[in-house]
Each structure stands twice: as structure tokens, then as C-alpha cells.
Design a protein around this motif. Structure first.
Motif, PDB file in Angstrom:
ATOM      1  N   LEU A  80       0.781  -1.162  -0.210  1.00 30.62           N
ATOM      2  CA  LEU A  80      -0.082  -0.023   0.155  1.00 30.62           C
ATOM      3  C   LEU A  80       0.962   1.318   0.060  1.00 30.62           C
ATOM      4  O   LEU A  80       0.556   2.113  -0.539  1.00 30.62           O
ATOM      5  CB  LEU A  80      -0.793   0.045   1.123  1.00 30.62           C
ATOM      6  CG  LEU A  80      -2.109  -1.111   1.267  1.00 30.62           C
ATOM      7  CD1 LEU A  80      -2.704  -0.821   2.299  1.00 30.62           C
ATOM      8  CD2 LEU A  80      -3.048  -0.768   0.114  1.00 30.62           C
ATOM      9  N   ALA A  81       1.978   1.278   0.770  1.00 35.42           N
ATOM     10  CA  ALA A  81       2.896   2.490   0.743  1.00 35.42           C
ATOM     11  C   ALA A  81       3.487   2.608  -0.356  1.00 35.42           C
ATOM     12  O   ALA A  81       3.614   3.794  -1.140  1.00 35.42           O
ATOM     13  CB  ALA A  81       4.062   2.321   1.557  1.00 35.42           C
ATOM     14  N   ILE A  82       3.969   1.878  -1.329  1.00 35.22           N
ATOM     15  CA  ILE A  82       4.344   1.762  -2.558  1.00 35.22           C
ATOM     16  C   ILE A  82       3.431   2.309  -3.550  1.00 35.22           C
ATOM     17  O   ILE A  82       3.770   3.145  -4.526  1.00 35.22           O
ATOM     18  CB  ILE A  82       5.104   0.306  -3.196  1.00 35.22           C
ATOM     19  CG1 ILE A  82       5.971  -0.026  -2.351  1.00 35.22           C
ATOM     20  CG2 ILE A  82       5.450   0.533  -4.520  1.00 35.22           C
ATOM     21  CD1 ILE A  82       6.752  -1.377  -2.605  1.00 35.22           C
ATOM     22  N   LEU A  83       2.337   1.909  -3.490  1.00 41.97           N
ATOM     23  CA  LEU A  83       1.081   2.211  -4.417  1.00 41.97           C
ATOM     24  C   LEU A  83       0.885   3.746  -4.130  1.00 41.97           C
ATOM     25  O   LEU A  83       0.785   4.417  -5.165  1.00 41.97           O
ATOM     26  CB  LEU A  83      -0.144   1.361  -3.908  1.00 41.97           C
ATOM     27  CG  LEU A  83      -1.347   1.907  -4.928  1.00 41.97           C
ATOM     28  CD1 LEU A  83      -1.224   1.425  -6.402  1.00 41.97           C
ATOM     29  CD2 LEU A  83      -2.545   0.966  -4.527  1.00 41.97           C
ATOM     30  N   ARG A  84       0.675   4.085  -2.927  1.00 43.37           N
ATOM     31  CA  ARG A  84       0.520   5.552  -2.826  1.00 43.37           C
ATOM     32  C   ARG A  84       1.767   6.302  -3.276  1.00 43.37           C
ATOM     33  O   ARG A  84       1.400   7.490  -3.530  1.00 43.37           O
ATOM     34  CB  ARG A  84       0.193   5.689  -1.135  1.00 43.37           C
ATOM     35  CG  ARG A  84      -1.112   4.971  -0.727  1.00 43.37           C
ATOM     36  CD  ARG A  84      -1.364   5.335   0.673  1.00 43.37           C
ATOM     37  NE  ARG A  84      -2.815   4.795   1.256  1.00 43.37           N
ATOM     38  CZ  ARG A  84      -2.885   3.933   2.155  1.00 43.37           C
ATOM     39  NH1 ARG A  84      -1.677   3.237   2.578  1.00 43.37           N
ATOM     40  NH2 ARG A  84      -4.007   3.555   2.196  1.00 43.37           N
ATOM     41  N   GLY A  85       2.867   5.855  -2.930  1.00 44.39           N
ATOM     42  CA  GLY A  85       3.875   6.622  -3.637  1.00 44.39           C
ATOM     43  C   GLY A  85       3.824   6.927  -5.080  1.00 44.39           C
ATOM     44  O   GLY A  85       4.107   8.012  -5.581  1.00 44.39           O
ATOM     45  N   ARG A  86       3.456   5.749  -5.902  1.00 43.97           N
ATOM     46  CA  ARG A  86       3.197   5.878  -7.061  1.00 43.97           C
ATOM     47  C   ARG A  86       2.034   6.853  -7.586  1.00 43.97           C
ATOM     48  O   ARG A  86       2.236   7.750  -8.462  1.00 43.97           O
ATOM     49  CB  ARG A  86       2.922   4.354  -7.786  1.00 43.97           C
ATOM     50  CG  ARG A  86       4.060   3.412  -7.857  1.00 43.97           C
ATOM     51  CD  ARG A  86       3.664   2.091  -8.339  1.00 43.97           C
ATOM     52  NE  ARG A  86       4.711   1.102  -8.375  1.00 43.97           N
ATOM     53  CZ  ARG A  86       4.737  -0.250  -8.561  1.00 43.97           C
ATOM     54  NH1 ARG A  86       3.534  -0.643  -8.952  1.00 43.97           N
ATOM     55  NH2 ARG A  86       5.740  -0.676  -8.711  1.00 43.97           N
ATOM     56  N   ALA A 132       0.389  17.600 -12.460  1.00 40.46           N
ATOM     57  CA  ALA A 132       0.320  18.813 -11.994  1.00 40.46           C
ATOM     58  C   ALA A 132       1.493  19.952 -12.856  1.00 40.46           C
ATOM     59  O   ALA A 132       1.171  20.741 -13.233  1.00 40.46           O
ATOM     60  CB  ALA A 132       0.618  19.147 -10.716  1.00 40.46           C
ATOM     61  N   VAL A 133       2.745  19.224 -13.123  1.00 35.55           N
ATOM     62  CA  VAL A 133       3.831  19.702 -13.903  1.00 35.55           C
ATOM     63  C   VAL A 133       3.111  19.796 -15.409  1.00 35.55           C
ATOM     64  O   VAL A 133       3.412  21.011 -15.924  1.00 35.55           O
ATOM     65  CB  VAL A 133       4.943  19.044 -14.128  1.00 35.55           C
ATOM     66  CG1 VAL A 133       5.917  19.648 -14.559  1.00 35.55           C
ATOM     67  CG2 VAL A 133       5.600  19.018 -12.484  1.00 35.55           C
ATOM     68  N   LEU A 134       2.483  18.770 -15.934  1.00 35.33           N
ATOM     69  CA  LEU A 134       2.188  19.029 -17.287  1.00 35.33           C
ATOM     70  C   LEU A 134       1.059  19.777 -17.319  1.00 35.33           C
ATOM     71  O   LEU A 134       0.957  20.587 -18.386  1.00 35.33           O
ATOM     72  CB  LEU A 134       1.616  17.408 -17.914  1.00 35.33           C
ATOM     73  CG  LEU A 134       2.702  16.476 -17.898  1.00 35.33           C
ATOM     74  CD1 LEU A 134       2.054  15.137 -18.334  1.00 35.33           C
ATOM     75  CD2 LEU A 134       3.478  16.849 -19.206  1.00 35.33           C
ATOM     76  N   GLU A 135       0.108  19.848 -16.494  1.00 37.59           N
ATOM     77  CA  GLU A 135      -0.992  21.063 -16.449  1.00 37.59           C
ATOM     78  C   GLU A 135      -0.492  22.312 -16.515  1.00 37.59           C
ATOM     79  O   GLU A 135      -0.851  23.193 -17.106  1.00 37.59           O
ATOM     80  CB  GLU A 135      -2.031  20.823 -15.631  1.00 37.59           C
ATOM     81  CG  GLU A 135      -2.730  19.598 -15.762  1.00 37.59           C
ATOM     82  CD  GLU A 135      -3.841  19.150 -14.638  1.00 37.59           C
ATOM     83  OE1 GLU A 135      -3.535  19.950 -13.604  1.00 37.59           O
ATOM     84  OE2 GLU A 135      -4.539  18.324 -14.603  1.00 37.59           O
ATOM     85  N   SER A 136       0.761  22.687 -15.742  1.00 36.50           N
ATOM     86  CA  SER A 136       1.308  23.940 -15.512  1.00 36.50           C
ATOM     87  C   SER A 136       1.942  24.547 -16.688  1.00 36.50           C
ATOM     88  O   SER A 136       2.324  25.694 -16.966  1.00 36.50           O
ATOM     89  CB  SER A 136       1.979  24.001 -14.357  1.00 36.50           C
ATOM     90  OG  SER A 136       3.103  23.196 -14.397  1.00 36.50           O
ATOM     91  N   ASP A 143       1.158   9.258  -5.745  1.00 38.82           N
ATOM     92  CA  ASP A 143       1.676  10.657  -5.472  1.00 38.82           C
ATOM     93  C   ASP A 143       2.436  11.241  -6.749  1.00 38.82           C
ATOM     94  O   ASP A 143       2.394  12.392  -7.207  1.00 38.82           O
ATOM     95  CB  ASP A 143       2.554  10.768  -4.213  1.00 38.82           C
ATOM     96  CG  ASP A 143       1.522  10.767  -2.970  1.00 38.82           C
ATOM     97  OD1 ASP A 143       0.288  10.763  -3.189  1.00 38.82           O
ATOM     98  OD2 ASP A 143       2.027  10.133  -1.866  1.00 38.82           O
ATOM     99  N   ALA A 144       3.264  10.224  -6.982  1.00 41.65           N
ATOM    100  CA  ALA A 144       3.992  10.789  -8.401  1.00 41.65           C
ATOM    101  C   ALA A 144       3.526  11.042  -9.581  1.00 41.65           C
ATOM    102  O   ALA A 144       3.782  12.076 -10.453  1.00 41.65           O
ATOM    103  CB  ALA A 144       5.219   9.567  -8.753  1.00 41.65           C
TER     104      ALA A 144
END
Length: 565
Positions: free
Chosen positions: A125-131, A140-144, A133-134
Motif C-alpha cells: 500500500l505504501a508503494i502504491l500510494r507513492g506511485r 500537475a507539472v504537465l498542466e502548468s 503521488d508521483a
């Protein structure tokens, strides 16, 4: 219910793709369909051992979504990470229910099992949440940093090595010098925007380095036989290529604003195109019956003449309107009106000498087109085209396609004013995926329109056949062979007060020495290196340029490299 969660999740393939499809947040573009009843899953039966569990997850917790075909796929195995993704989705859904105070939906024993599963799969679950978040961070970068949410930028750049291999001699002694090989370039940038998904706003920027033949700094060959008798070095515009500089700013390095258009549906069967700048009839027509033409001139034939019938080039470019109405699935009616000097408010009067630049939208140079397009099958189409135009000055045909006599029947009136009526028929037959043929025939009558003068008229013809070989050698390639007669005049009258200057003749064509029908022969092969780069070698052979066999045949060799992005 959650006692069988592990077995149930092991049968659910969708969690490997997006946890959102478990949480009831299915989006249209995900390719999945949120289900609200277990009966919507066609492969889940009441006799299945996990039926009650699936039913509970679907109808009580709402964290199951099926495939687009309405199946669940319960026999597929999954990895621990896939299981963790599904578990995480169900945890999020339960937390949502708790947060909204709908505790009666959540069974106490389910909470105990979920807590135990959460502890066992904490690492996954921690690995999944990290993915996740990434992914959110990258989004967000692409949208900006994206160019626009509504606009797409595309472009085409052409580098062309071209030379007049033979035929640039000076048989009329007017000072036609030998040409040298040149490295030409032409660039198109397009901005395309859509605001409803069915409309399109297009803005084109363009630049080039090499003018058309006959113009200053362009190739020179095929002197005009009539003007040569007056010592003028007027050469033929025949053989112009698609990358030749045809823009108003005639100096290398200048950037010109090209086509500005907006296309939109008026109704289910009617579409409109409004042009604010440099519109062409081919920009709105549903079919121009060409197997070797293309939008920007970088991936089809080398010459402008070979792209499509010259009837579409009458009247130059301008502002105006184009309409397409679907009479039936196989028949389309197109109407269009373009005015070259639509931006000029200066009035055009019969006695004025400003006919090439004045007139506004309705009182100057214009071109009105009507076309009936008939396509009985997807691979066969033909059309009937009529053009009514008024021209003052030259040329008759955009890009000077054809001979001087066809483009500049200046002796039929003063100030080269003339009304034009053109009739054309064309057809395209895609015989197979590897072979297509198209052909056209055009007749044009140009009638002098000067006040207080006995006006004359001119007759102009053009016809051709093109053979296309798509995917020749590999996918994306294109071979082409074109044979035709560029626009040429068979008769061009001389108004009475100008006849003394040409020995009393009444027809310009009759006094051309050794007059002959001009021919245009072309062969090219576009080799697609990859999705963005193609190389096109080819040869253009002009026979009897400017309608006289006194001019030697002209052979032009070209290697064109096109970059698209």
C-alpha cells in the motif's frame, strides 16, 4: 462479506489499471463502466461461490467497476500489488462512508478484516500510494507547463535541394541566364483550437526562401515569345514547386500570417468555414479528387500543378465563406466565395487603375465556386465544379500555375480586367490500397471587362492524369507519376487599339512562333524514414514551356526533405 475479499480481489483484473474504477469514480476516458447492480456483470452468476461478496461490494460499498463489455473476469489471477490496489480502493471507499456518517452501511466485522488486511499489505500500500503521488505530481507539472488546453501546435519544415538540370538557355536572346542549384526552405506552423469538439479555429504562420519561377531571384527558363519581341525577359512560371515562396512578403526570412479560418457545424448536414485571411477553396471542399496532393505541400507531389485541378486556384486567395451541405450520404454540395482584397475599403470604379488592390469584399477581385461531389463508394469519387471570378491584374491562377498566356491575357482589355467562367470535371479512384488514379479536365473562358473598349476573350484549357502508389516499399511511402497539360491559352484576343503593336493580329496565340501544346511530366518517390521525417527525390520535365517549341525542354531535379511535428 470481506472474509472472501482476498479471493474476490484475486479475480478482479481492473485494479491493476486504476484504483479509481473501484471507488466509483469512473471517468469516461478510462474505458470502464461503473456498475450499480451485480446483474450488470454478465459473467457473475448466483451459483458462483463469490456471488454474495461481489453483490455486497457492488451494491453496498460501490467499489467495483466492470470491463467495458460488462464482464467481471473473475477467473483471472493477480499479483500482490494488484490486490493491494484493490484493497486500497475499498479502504478509501469505506473511509468515505465513515466520513459521511453512513456507518450503518459498514459491517463491524468488515472493519476488523480490513484492518488486518491493511496491516498485512502495508508495504504494498505504501508503494502504491507513492506511485499515485508521483503521478499526481507529474500531472500537475504537465498542466502548468502545457501549451494550451484547447490549442494544438503542429508544423512542417522543408529543406529542398533543387536545380534546373537542362533547358535554361536563351533562344529569344532576352538575357535568360543559367540557373544554379539552390537549397530552399519553407516552414509552416499551425495553431488549431477547438471550443466545442466539433469546430476548429486555424491560424497558420509561414515563411520560405525561394520565389516562384519567373519572379526575381527565382528560376528563369522558357521566355515568353510575344514579350521577347519587345525585349522583355518574361519567363514561364511553369514547374513551380510546393516549397517555392508564394507569400506576400517576398524576402527570405520574413514570416507571413497565412490562413486564418474558423470551421463549425451549422446543422447536422451543413458545415461552414469562415476565412479571415488567405483562404483557399481547397480549405473547405470535402474532396479535390487528388491521389498525390496534401495539405501543406511537403508529403505529396513536388509541383503545385500536380496537386489538384487548377480550377481551385482561380482568383488567388482571400477572405470569405465556404459551405458544405450533405444532400445524401453519397452527394455533397459545396458553395464558396473568396475576395482577394476584402480588407481594402477603396472603391473600384470602371475607369480606375487600382483594380489589383481595391474593391473590398464585394467590389473587387473575387472567386465564387460551386461543386457537386459524388462518392458512390468510399474508393470512388468524382465531381463537377464551376467557378465565376473577376480578376484585375495577374495571375489568373494562384501560384502562377500554367503559361503566361493563360495567367495574363492582358491584351483582351485594358488594365487586365476580366470576368472568368471556369468549368471542371475530376475523378478519383482508389483501385486498391496500393494503387490510385485521379484525373481532371478544365475549361476557362476569360472575358475582358473594361469600360469604353471593345473587349476580347481568351480560352484556357488544362487536363492531367496522376497515378499514385501508396505504401510503395513500406508503409507511409508514396510514389507518383503525373502527366498533363498545364493551363494554356488556345485563343487570346487583342483589343482593336492594341492590334497595331502586334502587326494587326487579332489573336495573341496565332502569332506565337512554332506554337505547341505545353506538357508537364513528373515522377517522385516519397520515402518515409520515420513518423516525422520523409525524403522525396523527383524529376519535373516541361515540354514546350510557354507554348512554343522554340524554348527547349526543361528538366528540374529535386531532393526534398520534410520534417513534421
Amino acid at each position: 462479506m470481506l472474509k472472501v475479499l482476498s479471493g474476490l480481489l484475486l479475480a478482479a483484473p481492473i485494479v491493476a489499471i486504476s484504483p479509481l474504477v473501484w471507488a466509483g469514480e469512473v471517468r469516461e476516458n478510462d474505458g470502464f463502466a461503473q456498475v450499480t447492480s451485480v446483474s450488470q456483470l454478465s459473467d457473475v452468476q448466483q451459483t458462483d461461490w463469490a456471488f454474495s461478496a461481489v453483490q455486497s461490494l457492488v451494491e453496498r460499498y460501490g467499489c467495483i467497476a466492470g470491463y467495458p463489455n460488462g464482464t467481471f473476469g473473475g477467473n483471472r489471477a493477480m499479483t500482490r500489488y494488484e490486490f493491494a490496489a484493490g484493497l486500497n480502493a475499498c479502504l478509501d471507499r469505506v473511509n468515505q462512508l465513515i466520513a459521511t456518517a453512513t456507518l450503518d452501511v459498514v459491517q463491524p466485522e468488515d472493519l476488523t478484516i480490513l484492518q488486518r488486511l491493511q496491516e498485512e499489505f502495508s508495504a504494498e500500500l505504501a508503494i502504491l500510494r507513492g506511485r499515485v503521488d508521483a503521478v499526481e505530481s507529474r500531472t500537475a507539472v504537465l498542466e502548468s507547463q502545457q501549451f494550451s488546453t484547447t490549442t494544438k501546435l503542429s508544423g512542417e519544415a522543408i529543406f529542398a535541394l533543387t536545380d534546373v538540370l537542362t533547358g535554361d538557355s536563351d533562344p529569344f536572346g532576352v538575357g535568360v541566364t543559367r540557373n544554379s542549384a539552390v537549397l530552399a526552405n519553407r516552414v509552416h506552423l499551425k495553431l488549431r483550437s477547438s471550443f466545442t469538439g466539433q469546430d476548429e479555429l486555424k491560424i497558420k504562420l509561414q515563411a520560405g526562401s525561394t520565389p516562384h519561377p519567373q519572379t526575381p531571384r527565382g528560376f528563369r527558363y522558357g521566355a515568353d515569345p510575344l514579350l521577347a519581341s519587345f525585349g522583355a525577359r518574361q519567363t514561364s512560371p511553369e514547374g513551380a514547386q510546393t516549397f517555392n515562396h508564394d507569400f506576400p512578403l517576398n524576402a527570405a526570412g520574413n514570416v507571413d500570417i497565412g490562413t486564418i479560418s474558423y470551421k463549425f457545424p451549422v446543422s447536422k448536414k451543413l458545415r461552414a468555414a469562415v476565412f479571415a485571411n488567405r483562404g483557399e477553396h481547397v480549405d473547405y471542399l470535402p474532396n479535390v479528387f487528388s491521389a498525390v496532393g496534401d495539405d501543406d505541400g511537403g508529403s505529396g507531389s513536388l509541383s503545385t500543378f500536380s496537386q489538384y485541378s487548377p480550377i481551385y486556384r482561380i482568383g488567388s486567395v482571400g477572405a470569405g465563406l465556404g459551405l458544405n451541405y450533405e444532400l445524401s450520404p453519397a452527394i455533397n454540395l459545396s458553395l464558396g466565395y473568396l475576395a482577394t482584397n476584402a480588407r481594402s475599403p477603396e472603391s473600384l470604379t470602371p475607369s480606375s487603375s487600382n483594380g489589383t488592390t481595391a474593391g473590398g469584399l464585394f467590389n473587387g477581385r473575387y472567386s465564387a465556386l460551386a461543386q457537386l461531389t459524388i462518392a458512390p463508394t468510399p474508393n470512388l469519387a468524382f465531381g463537377l465544379t464551376y467557378v465565376n471570378a473577376y480578376a484585375a491584374g495577374t495571375p489568373t491562377f494562384l501560384n502562377d500555375v500554367g503559361t503566361i498566356s493563360a495567367n495574363s491575357p492582358s491584351l483582351i482589355s485594358d488594365n487586365s480586367r476580366r470576368a472568368i467562367n471556369a468549368y471542371g470535371v475530376a475523378g478519383l479512384w482508389r483501385v486498391s490500397p496500393k494503387f490510385a488514379v485521379n484525373s481532371w479536365f478544365m475549361y476557362t473562358n476569360q472575358q475582358g471587362r473594361s469600360a469604353g473598349a471593345d473587349n476580347e476573350s481568351a480560352d484556357v484549357f488544362s487536363y492531367a492524369i496522376a497515378l499514385a502508389f501508396p505504401d510503395l516499399g513500406k508503409e507511409g511511402n508514396l510514389g507518383g507519376i503525373i502527366a498533363g497539360v498545364p493551363p494554356y491559352a488556345t485563343r487570346s484576343g487583342i483589343i482593336p487599339n492594341l492590334r497595331p503593336f502586334v502587326g494587326g493580329a487579332s489573336d495573341v496565340i496565332s502569332i506565337i512562333p512554332n506554337r505547341s501544346t505545353p506538357l508537364h511530366l513528373e515522377a517522385f518517390y516519397k520515402y518515409q524514414l520515420n513518423d516525422h521525417i520523409s525524403v522525396t527525390p523527383g524529376v519535373i520535365w516541361l515540354v514546350a514551356p510557354n507554348q512554343t517549341s522554340n524554348n527547349p525542354d526543361v528538366v528540374i531535379g529535386t531532393i526534398r526533405t520534410t520534417f513534421t511535428f
